[in-house]
Motif scaffolding. Structure first.
Motif, mmCIF file in Angstrom:
data_model
loop_
_atom_site.group_PDB
_atom_site.id
_atom_site.type_symbol
_atom_site.label_atom_id
_atom_site.label_comp_id
_atom_site.label_asym_id
_atom_site.label_seq_id
_atom_site.Cartn_x
_atom_site.Cartn_y
_atom_site.Cartn_z
ATOM 1 N N ILE A 24 0.840 -1.197 0.000
ATOM 2 C CA ILE A 24 0.000 0.000 0.000
ATOM 3 C C ILE A 24 0.876 1.249 0.000
ATOM 4 O O ILE A 24 1.801 1.384 0.809
ATOM 5 C CB ILE A 24 -0.927 0.002 1.229
ATOM 6 N N ASP A 25 0.577 2.175 -0.911
ATOM 7 C CA ASP A 25 1.345 3.409 -1.035
ATOM 8 C C ASP A 25 0.634 4.628 -0.460
ATOM 9 O O ASP A 25 1.289 5.553 0.027
ATOM 10 C CB ASP A 25 1.645 3.690 -2.517
ATOM 11 N N VAL A 26 -0.696 4.644 -0.543
ATOM 12 C CA VAL A 26 -1.457 5.839 -0.171
ATOM 13 C C VAL A 26 -2.697 5.439 0.622
ATOM 14 O O VAL A 26 -3.374 4.464 0.288
ATOM 15 C CB VAL A 26 -1.908 6.636 -1.419
ATOM 16 N N LEU A 27 -2.982 6.207 1.675
ATOM 17 C CA LEU A 27 -4.250 6.108 2.382
ATOM 18 C C LEU A 27 -5.025 7.399 2.182
ATOM 19 O O LEU A 27 -4.539 8.477 2.541
ATOM 20 C CB LEU A 27 -4.037 5.876 3.879
ATOM 21 N N ILE A 28 -6.205 7.307 1.587
ATOM 22 C CA ILE A 28 -7.137 8.432 1.581
ATOM 23 C C ILE A 28 -8.059 8.215 2.767
ATOM 24 O O ILE A 28 -8.994 7.417 2.721
ATOM 25 C CB ILE A 28 -7.956 8.509 0.267
ATOM 26 N N ASN A 29 -7.776 8.899 3.852
ATOM 27 C CA ASN A 29 -8.425 8.676 5.139
ATOM 28 C C ASN A 29 -9.641 9.603 5.245
ATOM 29 O O ASN A 29 -9.581 10.681 5.828
ATOM 30 C CB ASN A 29 -7.420 8.956 6.260
ATOM 31 N N TYR A 30 -10.754 9.154 4.667
ATOM 32 C CA TYR A 30 -11.928 10.014 4.540
ATOM 33 C C TYR A 30 -12.975 9.714 5.603
ATOM 34 O O TYR A 30 -13.272 8.563 5.901
ATOM 35 C CB TYR A 30 -12.557 9.850 3.148
ATOM 36 N N THR A 31 -13.546 10.770 6.149
ATOM 37 C CA THR A 31 -14.679 10.638 7.060
ATOM 38 C C THR A 31 -15.586 11.835 6.887
ATOM 39 O O THR A 31 -15.149 12.908 6.462
ATOM 40 C CB THR A 31 -14.210 10.539 8.527
ATOM 41 N N ASN A 53 -5.650 13.082 4.821
ATOM 42 C CA ASN A 53 -6.803 13.190 5.709
ATOM 43 C C ASN A 53 -7.854 14.071 5.053
ATOM 44 O O ASN A 53 -7.577 15.206 4.661
ATOM 45 C CB ASN A 53 -6.382 13.790 7.051
ATOM 46 N N LEU A 54 -9.057 13.545 4.933
ATOM 47 C CA LEU A 54 -10.127 14.258 4.240
ATOM 48 C C LEU A 54 -11.393 14.201 5.068
ATOM 49 O O LEU A 54 -11.811 13.126 5.500
ATOM 50 C CB LEU A 54 -10.362 13.618 2.867
ATOM 51 N N ALA A 96 -10.542 21.882 12.666
ATOM 52 C CA ALA A 96 -9.351 22.181 13.463
ATOM 53 C C ALA A 96 -8.728 20.902 14.014
ATOM 54 O O ALA A 96 -7.499 20.763 14.072
ATOM 55 C CB ALA A 96 -9.708 23.137 14.601
ATOM 56 N N MET A 97 -9.578 19.947 14.416
ATOM 57 C CA MET A 97 -9.067 18.667 14.921
ATOM 58 C C MET A 97 -8.291 17.933 13.836
ATOM 59 O O MET A 97 -7.177 17.437 14.068
ATOM 60 C CB MET A 97 -10.226 17.805 15.412
ATOM 61 N N VAL A 98 -8.867 17.860 12.636
ATOM 62 C CA VAL A 98 -8.204 17.168 11.532
ATOM 63 C C VAL A 98 -6.909 17.875 11.153
ATOM 64 O O VAL A 98 -5.891 17.232 10.882
ATOM 65 C CB VAL A 98 -9.153 17.064 10.323
#
Length: 230
Positions: A83-90, A140-141, A159-161
């Motif tokens: 794995i090269d990339v994490l699109i960490n979406y919430t 982080n998205l 602000a947290m992200v």
């Protein structure tokens, strides 16, 4: 980082934003690991990506605890490669105003629900990339709830992200793992009654997707946030 043949893990891949991101990176030649808790929506994204010729696999996450998330990473590694990339979406949550009833309890539960899975994916990606010596990227998205109401307290979630993005970037710099973030100013409604907001939503989705692509491909982008706007 070159996107072609990179393995990109996308969380909440069944959501409208997750699907847009998945289709975009598929068009650029990436291998996609699509993750979601909603099996129906996840399969819709999976079928759309396969119809466009993408190399992808879908992983439905039954429970969002650390053990299950670690298991997903192992499965992705076995089926698609490193794995090269994490699109960490919430998707963000509505936080209470200070003077609203039971505001402290509501705030605590909202932040726990929001942050736990988001943080767990970031932690697992960091461990994985460090252990496999990957010069990876974590994006982080976060978006706000998709309805017609204004949510001024969404700034607190942003602000947290932003804070997590900056602190993770510093912590992971020695391992050549970059961390960036994307937040929108707003997300329009997808309903048929909102004649203008649906168009706005499509435009903002495009801005978010292109911002995520920019972070992945720009090797000098680290510890900062991009704000997508109309």
């Amino acid at each position: 980082m070159e996107i072609v043949q990179s393995v990109i893990l996308i969380t909440a891949a069944g959501s409208p934003i997750g699907k847009a991101i998945s289709l975009h990176f598929a068009s650029l030649g990436a291998k996609l690991a699509l993750v979601d808790i909603d099996k129906v929506q996840l399969n819709q994204t999976y079928r759309a990506c396969k119809a466009n010729g993408a190399a992808c696999e879908a992983f439905c996450l039954a429970q969002q605890d650390e053990a299950n998330i670690e298991g997903v990473f192992d499965s992705i590694h076995q089926q698609l490669g490193a794995i090269d990339v994490l699109i960490n979406y919430t998707q963000g949550t509505k936080l209470p105003a200070l003077f609203s009833p039971s505001s402290v309890d509501t705030f605590s539960h909202s932040m726990i629900d929001l942050a736990t899975t988001f943080f767990a994916f970031g932690k697992q990606a960091a461990h994985y990339m460090r252990n496999y010596n990957r010069q990876g990227v974590i994006v982080n998205l976060i978006t706000q709830p998709q309805d017609n109401e204004a949510h001024p307290n969404f700034d607190s979630t942003k602000a947290m992200v932003s804070g997590l993005t900056q602190s993770w970037a510093k912590e992971l710099a020695n391992f050549n793992i970059r961390v960036g973030g994307v937040v929108p100013i707003t997300i329009g409604c997808d309903c048929n009654d909102c004649s203008g907001s649906h168009v706005m939503n499509q435009h903002l989705q495009y801005e978010i997707v292109r911002s995520a692509e920019y972070i992945v491909t720009n090797d000098y982008f680290n510890g900062r946030m991009l704000e997508a706007e109309i």
